[in-house]
Design a protein around this motif. Sequence first.
Motif, PDB file in Angstrom:
ATOM      1  N   VAL A   1      78.370 -52.970 138.949  1.00 62.51           N
ATOM      2  CA  VAL A   1      79.804 -52.953 139.241  1.00 62.51           C
ATOM      3  C   VAL A   1      80.612 -52.849 137.951  1.00 62.51           C
ATOM      4  N   ARG A   2      80.226 -53.621 136.937  1.00 58.30           N
ATOM      5  CA  ARG A   2      80.982 -53.619 135.675  1.00 58.30           C
ATOM      6  C   ARG A   2      80.833 -52.296 134.932  1.00 58.30           C
TER       7      ARG A   2
ATOM      8  N   ALA B   1      82.880 -49.684 136.726  1.00 57.90           N
ATOM      9  CA  ALA B   1      84.311 -49.891 136.456  1.00 57.90           C
ATOM     10  C   ALA B   1      84.683 -49.335 135.083  1.00 57.90           C
ATOM     11  N   LYS B   2      83.816 -49.553 134.097  1.00 53.96           N
ATOM     12  CA  LYS B   2      84.069 -49.046 132.745  1.00 53.96           C
ATOM     13  C   LYS B   2      84.027 -47.522 132.736  1.00 53.96           C
TER      14      LYS B   2
ATOM     15  N   SER C   1      89.453 -51.170 137.821  1.00 54.43           N
ATOM     16  CA  SER C   1      89.129 -52.592 137.944  1.00 54.43           C
ATOM     17  C   SER C   1      87.802 -52.784 138.668  1.00 54.43           C
ATOM     18  N   VAL C   2      87.215 -53.939 138.450  1.00 51.57           N
ATOM     19  CA  VAL C   2      85.963 -54.301 139.122  1.00 51.57           C
ATOM     20  C   VAL C   2      86.162 -54.333 140.639  1.00 51.57           C
ATOM     21  N   SER C   3      87.321 -54.810 141.082  1.00 52.46           N
ATOM     22  CA  SER C   3      87.576 -54.922 142.522  1.00 52.46           C
ATOM     23  C   SER C   3      87.596 -53.550 143.201  1.00 52.46           C
TER      24      SER C   3
ATOM     25  N   ALA D   1      87.267 -61.721 141.413  1.00 55.95           N
ATOM     26  CA  ALA D   1      87.402 -60.657 140.405  1.00 55.95           C
ATOM     27  C   ALA D   1      88.842 -60.518 139.927  1.00 55.95           C
TER      28      ALA D   1
END
Length: 456
Positions: free
Chosen positions: A29-30, A33-34, A39-41, A187
Amino acid sequence: MNKYMSILSDMEQQITEGRYRSGQKLPSVRNAAKSYGCSVSTIIRAYAELEKRHMIYSISQSGYYVVEKPGDGEDRMESQIIDFASASPDVNLFPYLDFQHCLNKAIDTYKYHLFTYGDPKGLESLRHTLVSHLAGDQVFTTAERIVVTSGVQQALEILAKMPFPNGNSLILVEQPSYDIYLRFLEAEGIPVRGIARSTAGIDLRELEKKFKYDGIKFFYTMSRYHNPLGTSYSMEERKAIAGLASKYNVYVVEDDYMADLGEERGFDPIYAYNGTSHVVYLKSFSKIIFPGLRLGATVLPGSLLEAFHARKNYADTSLLSQAALEVYIKNGMYERHKHKINRQYTARIRTLNEAVQKYNDAGEIEISDVRSGIYVQFKLPRTVNLERLTNRLAARKISVVPGKKFYLSGYMEREKFLRLSISRAQPERIEEGIMAIVEEVRRADGLFILECLLKK
Protein backbone atom coordinates in the motif's frame (compact mmCIF):
# COMPACT_ATOMS: atom_id res chain seq x y z
CA MET A 1 -11.62 11.73 -14.14
CA ASN A 2 -10.66 12.23 -10.46
CA LYS A 3 -7.43 10.92 -8.94
CA TYR A 4 -8.97 7.82 -7.37
CA MET A 5 -10.77 6.72 -10.53
CA SER A 6 -7.62 7.31 -12.59
CA ILE A 7 -5.56 5.11 -10.26
CA LEU A 8 -8.23 2.40 -10.13
CA SER A 9 -8.50 2.38 -13.93
CA ASP A 10 -4.73 2.11 -14.33
CA MET A 11 -4.48 -0.78 -11.85
CA GLU A 12 -7.34 -2.62 -13.53
CA GLN A 13 -5.76 -2.13 -16.97
CA GLN A 14 -2.37 -3.42 -15.79
CA ILE A 15 -3.99 -6.58 -14.40
CA THR A 16 -6.15 -7.09 -17.50
CA GLU A 17 -3.19 -6.64 -19.84
CA GLY A 18 -1.07 -9.09 -17.87
CA ARG A 19 1.54 -6.79 -16.38
CA TYR A 20 0.62 -8.37 -13.07
CA ARG A 21 0.27 -12.10 -13.64
CA SER A 22 -2.11 -14.47 -11.89
CA GLY A 23 -0.90 -15.10 -8.36
CA GLN A 24 1.62 -12.25 -8.47
CA LYS A 25 1.92 -9.98 -5.45
CA LEU A 26 0.97 -6.32 -5.95
CA PRO A 27 3.06 -3.44 -4.54
CA SER A 28 2.51 -2.72 -0.85
CA VAL A 29 0.00 0.00 0.00
CA ARG A 30 2.77 2.45 0.93
CA ASN A 31 4.87 1.72 -2.17
CA ALA A 32 1.85 2.07 -4.43
CA ALA A 33 0.93 5.38 -2.76
CA LYS A 34 4.47 6.66 -3.37
CA SER A 35 4.40 5.45 -6.99
CA TYR A 36 1.06 7.15 -7.78
CA GLY A 37 1.79 10.23 -5.68
CA CYS A 38 -1.38 9.86 -3.60
CA SER A 39 -2.48 9.09 -0.04
CA VAL A 40 -2.39 5.64 1.51
CA SER A 41 -6.18 5.75 1.95
CA THR A 42 -6.65 6.15 -1.83
CA ILE A 43 -4.65 2.96 -2.48
CA ILE A 44 -6.53 1.09 0.27
CA ARG A 45 -9.80 2.12 -1.37
CA ALA A 46 -8.57 1.08 -4.86
CA TYR A 47 -7.33 -2.31 -3.65
CA ALA A 48 -10.63 -2.85 -1.82
CA GLU A 49 -12.55 -2.13 -5.02
CA LEU A 50 -10.36 -4.53 -7.05
CA GLU A 51 -10.96 -7.16 -4.37
CA LYS A 52 -14.71 -6.63 -4.65
CA ARG A 53 -14.41 -7.12 -8.40
CA HIS A 54 -12.69 -10.42 -7.68
CA MET A 55 -9.53 -9.30 -9.52
CA ILE A 56 -7.24 -9.48 -6.49
CA TYR A 57 -7.33 -11.06 -3.03
CA SER A 58 -5.62 -10.26 0.25
CA ILE A 59 -3.64 -12.46 2.63
CA SER A 60 -3.37 -11.22 6.21
CA GLN A 61 0.10 -9.81 7.03
CA SER A 62 1.30 -10.66 3.53
CA GLY A 63 -0.34 -8.37 0.97
CA TYR A 64 -2.49 -8.35 -2.15
CA TYR A 65 -2.30 -10.86 -5.00
CA VAL A 66 -3.83 -11.16 -8.44
CA VAL A 67 -6.64 -13.73 -8.64
CA GLU A 68 -5.80 -16.68 -10.88
CA LYS A 69 -8.12 -16.68 -13.87
CA PRO A 70 -9.63 -19.89 -15.28
CA GLY A 71 -7.12 -21.33 -17.72
CA ASP A 72 -4.16 -19.35 -16.33
CA GLY A 73 -2.93 -22.23 -14.18
CA GLU A 74 -2.72 -25.88 -15.08
CA ASP A 75 -4.69 -26.94 -12.02
CA ARG A 76 -7.19 -24.10 -12.18
CA MET A 77 -6.95 -23.72 -8.43
CA GLU A 78 -9.66 -21.08 -8.14
CA SER A 79 -12.45 -23.46 -9.13
CA GLN A 80 -11.26 -25.93 -6.48
CA ILE A 81 -11.32 -23.47 -3.57
CA ILE A 82 -14.14 -23.52 -1.03
CA ASP A 83 -14.61 -19.77 -0.72
CA PHE A 84 -15.78 -18.64 2.72
CA ALA A 85 -13.84 -15.37 2.39
CA SER A 86 -15.38 -13.36 -0.43
CA ALA A 87 -18.31 -11.07 0.38
CA SER A 88 -19.08 -10.24 -3.25
CA PRO A 89 -22.43 -11.34 -4.67
CA ASP A 90 -22.54 -14.71 -6.39
CA VAL A 91 -21.92 -14.04 -10.09
CA ASN A 92 -24.23 -16.94 -10.95
CA LEU A 93 -27.13 -15.03 -9.37
CA PHE A 94 -26.50 -11.77 -11.22
CA PRO A 95 -29.58 -10.63 -13.23
CA TYR A 96 -27.73 -9.99 -16.50
CA LEU A 97 -30.69 -9.86 -18.88
CA ASP A 98 -32.88 -7.78 -16.55
CA PHE A 99 -30.18 -5.22 -15.93
CA GLN A 100 -29.22 -5.08 -19.59
CA HIS A 101 -32.85 -4.22 -20.34
CA CYS A 102 -32.71 -1.47 -17.71
CA LEU A 103 -29.54 -0.01 -19.22
CA ASN A 104 -31.16 0.10 -22.66
CA LYS A 105 -34.34 1.60 -21.24
CA ALA A 106 -32.32 4.22 -19.36
CA ILE A 107 -30.50 5.27 -22.54
CA ASP A 108 -33.79 5.55 -24.43
CA THR A 109 -35.43 7.53 -21.62
CA TYR A 110 -32.71 10.00 -20.72
CA LYS A 111 -30.69 10.15 -23.95
CA TYR A 112 -28.53 13.30 -24.00
CA HIS A 113 -28.98 13.94 -20.27
CA LEU A 114 -26.66 10.99 -19.62
CA PHE A 115 -23.77 12.88 -21.20
CA THR A 116 -23.97 15.89 -18.85
CA TYR A 117 -22.14 16.20 -15.55
CA GLY A 118 -25.35 15.85 -13.59
CA ASP A 119 -26.27 16.90 -10.07
CA PRO A 120 -23.70 16.17 -7.31
CA LYS A 121 -26.63 15.03 -5.15
CA GLY A 122 -27.54 12.40 -7.72
CA LEU A 123 -30.12 11.95 -10.47
CA GLU A 124 -33.24 13.77 -9.26
CA SER A 125 -35.70 11.17 -10.56
CA LEU A 126 -33.71 8.39 -8.82
CA ARG A 127 -33.76 10.30 -5.53
CA HIS A 128 -37.55 10.63 -5.78
CA THR A 129 -37.80 6.90 -6.53
CA LEU A 130 -35.62 6.18 -3.48
CA VAL A 131 -38.05 8.05 -1.22
CA SER A 132 -40.69 5.33 -1.65
CA HIS A 133 -38.07 2.56 -1.85
CA LEU A 134 -36.55 3.52 1.52
CA ALA A 135 -39.99 3.90 3.09
CA GLY A 136 -40.26 0.11 2.81
CA ASP A 137 -37.48 -0.05 5.42
CA GLN A 138 -39.24 2.53 7.64
CA VAL A 139 -36.83 5.24 6.51
CA PHE A 140 -39.14 8.18 5.80
CA THR A 141 -37.45 11.15 4.20
CA THR A 142 -37.57 13.55 1.24
CA ALA A 143 -35.60 13.62 -2.00
CA GLU A 144 -33.80 16.77 -0.79
CA ARG A 145 -32.22 14.82 2.07
CA ILE A 146 -31.00 11.94 -0.09
CA VAL A 147 -27.56 12.02 -1.70
CA VAL A 148 -26.50 9.33 -4.17
CA THR A 149 -22.86 8.41 -3.53
CA SER A 150 -20.23 6.25 -5.14
CA GLY A 151 -20.94 3.41 -2.76
CA VAL A 152 -21.29 3.68 1.01
CA GLN A 153 -17.52 4.08 1.41
CA GLN A 154 -17.56 7.57 -0.15
CA ALA A 155 -20.22 8.74 2.29
CA LEU A 156 -18.28 7.31 5.23
CA GLU A 157 -15.13 9.15 4.19
CA ILE A 158 -16.95 12.47 3.78
CA LEU A 159 -18.70 12.11 7.16
CA ALA A 160 -15.41 11.31 8.88
CA LYS A 161 -13.74 14.50 7.65
CA MET A 162 -16.57 17.06 7.80
CA PRO A 163 -17.51 19.05 10.93
CA PHE A 164 -20.66 18.18 12.87
CA PRO A 165 -22.98 20.61 14.69
CA ASN A 166 -22.10 19.13 18.10
CA GLY A 167 -18.52 20.38 17.66
CA ASN A 168 -17.00 17.03 18.61
CA SER A 169 -14.23 15.23 16.70
CA LEU A 170 -14.00 11.67 18.08
CA ILE A 171 -15.57 8.81 16.08
CA LEU A 172 -16.79 5.80 18.07
CA VAL A 173 -16.75 2.43 16.28
CA GLU A 174 -17.87 -1.02 17.25
CA GLN A 175 -15.15 -3.60 17.84
CA PRO A 176 -14.98 -5.61 15.69
CA SER A 177 -16.18 -3.57 12.69
CA TYR A 178 -15.84 -2.89 8.94
CA ASP A 179 -12.11 -3.32 8.33
CA ILE A 180 -11.71 -0.99 5.33
CA TYR A 181 -13.25 1.91 7.23
CA LEU A 182 -11.06 1.25 10.27
CA ARG A 183 -7.93 1.32 8.09
CA PHE A 184 -9.12 4.55 6.45
CA LEU A 185 -9.67 6.28 9.80
CA GLU A 186 -6.25 5.21 11.04
CA ALA A 187 -4.45 6.14 7.80
CA GLU A 188 -6.03 9.61 7.85
CA GLY A 189 -5.20 10.17 11.52
CA ILE A 190 -8.85 10.75 12.43
CA PRO A 191 -9.54 10.43 16.19
CA VAL A 192 -11.27 7.08 16.72
CA ARG A 193 -12.10 4.89 19.69
CA GLY A 194 -13.67 1.45 19.98
CA ILE A 195 -16.46 -0.09 22.02
CA ALA A 196 -16.92 -3.84 22.31
CA ARG A 197 -19.74 -5.54 20.45
CA SER A 198 -20.26 -9.28 20.54
CA THR A 199 -22.85 -11.69 19.19
CA ALA A 200 -24.76 -10.98 22.42
CA GLY A 201 -24.98 -7.27 21.57
CA ILE A 202 -23.50 -4.13 23.12
CA ASP A 203 -23.17 -2.85 26.70
CA LEU A 204 -25.66 0.03 26.65
CA ARG A 205 -24.39 1.41 29.96
CA GLU A 206 -20.87 1.63 28.56
CA LEU A 207 -22.24 3.23 25.39
CA GLU A 208 -24.10 5.86 27.43
CA LYS A 209 -20.95 6.60 29.41
CA LYS A 210 -19.00 7.22 26.21
CA PHE A 211 -21.78 9.35 24.71
CA LYS A 212 -21.90 11.45 27.87
CA TYR A 213 -18.21 12.01 28.60
CA ASP A 214 -16.02 11.26 25.56
CA GLY A 215 -16.90 14.06 23.11
CA ILE A 216 -18.26 11.72 20.44
CA LYS A 217 -18.89 13.22 16.99
CA PHE A 218 -20.71 10.15 15.75
CA PHE A 219 -21.13 6.46 16.51
CA TYR A 220 -20.62 4.21 13.48
CA THR A 221 -22.72 1.06 13.66
CA MET A 222 -24.15 -1.76 11.55
CA SER A 223 -27.54 -2.40 13.09
CA ARG A 224 -28.26 -5.62 11.16
CA TYR A 225 -26.20 -8.41 9.59
CA HIS A 226 -23.08 -6.98 11.15
CA ASN A 227 -19.74 -7.44 9.41
CA PRO A 228 -18.05 -9.60 10.70
CA LEU A 229 -20.41 -10.94 13.42
CA GLY A 230 -23.44 -11.54 11.19
CA THR A 231 -25.84 -10.63 14.01
CA SER A 232 -28.39 -7.81 14.38
CA TYR A 233 -29.31 -5.52 17.27
CA SER A 234 -32.52 -6.28 19.14
CA MET A 235 -35.39 -3.81 18.97
CA GLU A 236 -34.64 -2.75 22.55
CA GLU A 237 -31.03 -1.98 21.65
CA ARG A 238 -32.00 0.00 18.55
CA LYS A 239 -34.50 2.07 20.51
CA ALA A 240 -31.95 2.66 23.28
CA ILE A 241 -29.23 3.81 20.85
CA ALA A 242 -31.69 6.22 19.19
CA GLY A 243 -32.63 7.62 22.61
CA LEU A 244 -29.02 8.07 23.72
CA ALA A 245 -28.20 9.93 20.51
CA SER A 246 -30.94 12.46 21.26
CA LYS A 247 -30.12 12.73 24.94
CA TYR A 248 -26.40 13.47 24.50
CA ASN A 249 -26.41 15.22 21.10
CA VAL A 250 -24.33 12.47 19.51
CA TYR A 251 -24.96 11.48 15.90
CA VAL A 252 -25.33 7.87 14.77
CA VAL A 253 -24.11 6.77 11.33
CA GLU A 254 -26.17 3.66 10.63
CA ASP A 255 -24.63 1.53 7.89
CA ASP A 256 -27.56 -0.61 6.78
CA TYR A 257 -25.60 -1.91 3.78
CA MET A 258 -27.31 -5.30 3.84
CA ALA A 259 -30.85 -4.10 4.44
CA ASP A 260 -32.12 -6.18 1.51
CA LEU A 261 -30.36 -9.41 2.46
CA GLY A 262 -32.33 -11.57 4.81
CA GLU A 263 -35.81 -12.63 5.74
CA GLU A 264 -36.27 -10.67 8.95
CA ARG A 265 -39.73 -9.15 9.15
CA GLY A 266 -40.58 -5.98 10.97
CA PHE A 267 -36.97 -4.85 11.43
CA ASP A 268 -36.99 -1.08 11.88
CA PRO A 269 -33.55 0.57 11.75
CA ILE A 270 -32.26 2.94 14.43
CA TYR A 271 -33.25 5.75 12.08
CA ALA A 272 -36.94 4.88 12.55
CA TYR A 273 -36.75 5.33 16.35
CA ASN A 274 -34.93 8.68 16.44
CA GLY A 275 -37.17 11.73 16.46
CA THR A 276 -34.47 14.39 16.75
CA SER A 277 -32.65 13.88 13.42
CA HIS A 278 -29.46 12.52 14.95
CA VAL A 279 -29.15 9.52 12.60
CA VAL A 280 -27.46 9.35 9.20
CA TYR A 281 -28.79 6.35 7.28
CA LEU A 282 -26.63 4.59 4.67
CA LYS A 283 -27.75 1.98 2.18
CA SER A 284 -25.71 0.16 -0.46
CA PHE A 285 -26.97 -1.45 -3.67
CA SER A 286 -23.81 -3.46 -4.35
CA LYS A 287 -24.64 -6.47 -2.17
CA ILE A 288 -27.95 -7.11 -3.89
CA ILE A 289 -26.91 -6.41 -7.49
CA PHE A 290 -23.16 -6.21 -8.10
CA PRO A 291 -20.21 -4.29 -6.56
CA GLY A 292 -19.21 -2.61 -9.83
CA LEU A 293 -22.43 -0.57 -9.77
CA ARG A 294 -20.86 1.54 -6.99
CA LEU A 295 -24.07 3.20 -5.88
CA GLY A 296 -25.20 4.01 -2.38
CA ALA A 297 -27.85 6.23 -0.79
CA THR A 298 -27.15 8.57 2.12
CA VAL A 299 -30.08 10.01 4.07
CA LEU A 300 -28.94 13.10 5.97
CA PRO A 301 -30.48 15.20 8.75
CA GLY A 302 -31.07 18.81 7.70
CA SER A 303 -28.30 19.98 10.04
CA LEU A 304 -25.66 18.06 8.02
CA LEU A 305 -26.79 18.81 4.46
CA GLU A 306 -24.75 21.94 3.86
CA ALA A 307 -21.46 20.50 5.16
CA PHE A 308 -21.94 17.24 3.25
CA HIS A 309 -22.82 19.00 -0.04
CA ALA A 310 -19.79 21.26 0.34
CA ARG A 311 -17.55 18.18 0.27
CA LYS A 312 -19.45 16.44 -2.50
CA ASN A 313 -19.61 19.38 -4.87
CA TYR A 314 -19.19 17.53 -8.15
CA ALA A 315 -20.96 14.63 -9.86
CA ASP A 316 -18.74 11.56 -9.59
CA THR A 317 -21.30 8.78 -9.99
CA SER A 318 -22.30 7.41 -13.39
CA LEU A 319 -25.60 8.89 -14.55
CA LEU A 320 -26.19 5.79 -16.67
CA SER A 321 -25.84 3.52 -13.62
CA GLN A 322 -28.20 5.74 -11.64
CA ALA A 323 -30.77 5.82 -14.44
CA ALA A 324 -30.56 2.02 -14.85
CA LEU A 325 -31.03 1.51 -11.11
CA GLU A 326 -34.08 3.77 -11.17
CA VAL A 327 -35.64 1.69 -13.96
CA TYR A 328 -34.67 -1.52 -12.15
CA ILE A 329 -36.47 -0.42 -8.97
CA LYS A 330 -39.55 1.11 -10.64
CA ASN A 331 -40.15 -1.97 -12.82
CA GLY A 332 -40.24 -4.22 -9.76
CA MET A 333 -37.14 -6.13 -10.89
CA TYR A 334 -35.16 -5.11 -7.81
CA GLU A 335 -37.79 -6.55 -5.48
CA ARG A 336 -37.98 -9.82 -7.44
CA HIS A 337 -34.22 -10.24 -7.49
CA LYS A 338 -34.04 -9.45 -3.77
CA HIS A 339 -36.39 -12.33 -2.96
CA LYS A 340 -34.48 -14.68 -5.28
CA ILE A 341 -31.08 -13.95 -3.75
CA ASN A 342 -32.54 -14.06 -0.22
CA ARG A 343 -33.85 -17.58 -0.80
CA GLN A 344 -30.46 -18.71 -2.10
CA TYR A 345 -28.43 -17.18 0.74
CA THR A 346 -30.85 -18.30 3.47
CA ALA A 347 -30.58 -21.87 2.16
CA ARG A 348 -26.77 -21.65 2.32
CA ILE A 349 -26.85 -20.32 5.89
CA ARG A 350 -29.17 -23.19 6.80
CA THR A 351 -26.76 -25.72 5.25
CA LEU A 352 -23.87 -24.17 7.18
CA ASN A 353 -25.77 -24.29 10.49
CA GLU A 354 -26.71 -27.92 9.92
CA ALA A 355 -23.10 -28.81 9.14
CA VAL A 356 -21.90 -27.10 12.33
CA GLN A 357 -24.47 -29.00 14.37
CA LYS A 358 -23.34 -32.24 12.73
CA TYR A 359 -19.56 -31.90 13.09
CA ASN A 360 -19.07 -29.48 16.01
CA ASP A 361 -20.62 -31.89 18.51
CA ALA A 362 -17.95 -31.22 21.16
CA GLY A 363 -18.61 -27.48 20.92
CA GLU A 364 -15.03 -26.35 20.23
CA ILE A 365 -16.36 -23.56 18.03
CA GLU A 366 -18.91 -20.96 19.18
CA ILE A 367 -21.01 -19.90 16.21
CA SER A 368 -23.11 -16.74 16.04
CA ASP A 369 -26.85 -17.30 15.90
CA VAL A 370 -27.50 -16.26 12.30
CA ARG A 371 -30.41 -17.34 10.11
CA SER A 372 -30.03 -14.91 7.20
CA GLY A 373 -27.59 -12.43 5.72
CA ILE A 374 -24.19 -13.69 4.56
CA TYR A 375 -21.79 -13.58 7.54
CA VAL A 376 -21.22 -16.00 10.40
CA GLN A 377 -18.65 -15.66 13.18
CA PHE A 378 -16.73 -18.79 14.25
CA LYS A 379 -15.33 -17.97 17.71
CA LEU A 380 -12.29 -20.16 18.45
CA PRO A 381 -10.62 -21.49 21.61
CA ARG A 382 -7.97 -19.07 22.92
CA THR A 383 -5.38 -21.82 22.54
CA VAL A 384 -5.68 -21.95 18.73
CA ASN A 385 -2.93 -20.28 16.71
CA LEU A 386 -4.98 -18.28 14.21
CA GLU A 387 -2.24 -17.81 11.62
CA ARG A 388 -1.33 -21.49 11.67
CA LEU A 389 -5.01 -22.44 11.38
CA THR A 390 -5.67 -20.22 8.34
CA ASN A 391 -2.52 -21.56 6.66
CA ARG A 392 -3.65 -25.13 7.27
CA LEU A 393 -7.07 -24.35 5.81
CA ALA A 394 -5.48 -22.63 2.80
CA ALA A 395 -3.45 -25.77 2.18
CA ARG A 396 -6.76 -27.65 2.04
CA LYS A 397 -8.05 -25.03 -0.42
CA ILE A 398 -10.46 -23.45 2.06
CA SER A 399 -10.50 -19.66 2.12
CA VAL A 400 -11.53 -17.88 5.35
CA VAL A 401 -10.95 -14.44 6.89
CA PRO A 402 -9.26 -14.20 10.33
CA GLY A 403 -10.87 -11.81 12.80
CA LYS A 404 -7.79 -9.75 13.62
CA LYS A 405 -8.27 -7.36 10.68
CA PHE A 406 -11.66 -6.19 12.00
CA TYR A 407 -10.15 -4.40 15.00
CA LEU A 408 -8.41 -1.06 15.47
CA SER A 409 -4.65 -1.51 15.64
CA GLY A 410 -4.36 -0.67 19.33
CA TYR A 411 -7.56 -2.35 20.52
CA MET A 412 -6.67 -4.96 23.17
CA GLU A 413 -9.94 -6.75 24.01
CA ARG A 414 -10.05 -8.89 20.88
CA GLU A 415 -11.90 -12.13 20.37
CA LYS A 416 -10.23 -14.87 18.37
CA PHE A 417 -12.46 -15.85 15.46
CA LEU A 418 -12.91 -16.57 11.77
CA ARG A 419 -15.43 -14.69 9.65
CA LEU A 420 -17.22 -16.93 7.17
CA SER A 421 -19.24 -15.61 4.25
CA ILE A 422 -21.63 -17.82 2.26
CA SER A 423 -22.17 -15.48 -0.70
CA ARG A 424 -19.58 -17.18 -2.95
CA ALA A 425 -19.51 -20.61 -1.28
CA GLN A 426 -20.75 -23.41 -3.54
CA PRO A 427 -23.84 -24.84 -1.75
CA GLU A 428 -22.81 -28.43 -2.43
CA ARG A 429 -19.40 -27.90 -0.78
CA ILE A 430 -20.41 -25.99 2.36
CA GLU A 431 -20.67 -29.14 4.50
CA GLU A 432 -17.26 -30.35 3.29
CA GLY A 433 -15.73 -26.99 4.21
CA ILE A 434 -17.29 -26.88 7.69
CA MET A 435 -16.13 -30.43 8.42
CA ALA A 436 -12.56 -29.45 7.47
CA ILE A 437 -12.64 -26.30 9.63
CA VAL A 438 -13.80 -28.26 12.69
CA GLU A 439 -11.08 -30.88 12.06
CA GLU A 440 -8.37 -28.24 11.83
CA VAL A 441 -9.57 -26.42 14.97
CA ARG A 442 -9.43 -29.70 16.90
CA ARG A 443 -5.97 -30.39 15.48
CA ALA A 444 -4.76 -26.90 16.43
CA ASP A 445 -6.14 -27.24 19.96
CA GLY A 446 -4.49 -30.64 20.31
CA LEU A 447 -1.12 -29.26 19.15
CA PHE A 448 -1.29 -26.57 21.83
CA ILE A 449 -1.90 -29.15 24.56
CA LEU A 450 0.98 -31.29 23.23
CA GLU A 451 3.34 -28.31 23.15
CA CYS A 452 2.43 -27.46 26.75
CA LEU A 453 3.14 -31.05 27.86
CA LEU A 454 6.53 -31.06 26.09
CA LYS A 455 7.55 -27.85 27.87
CA LYS A 456 7.03 -29.43 31.28
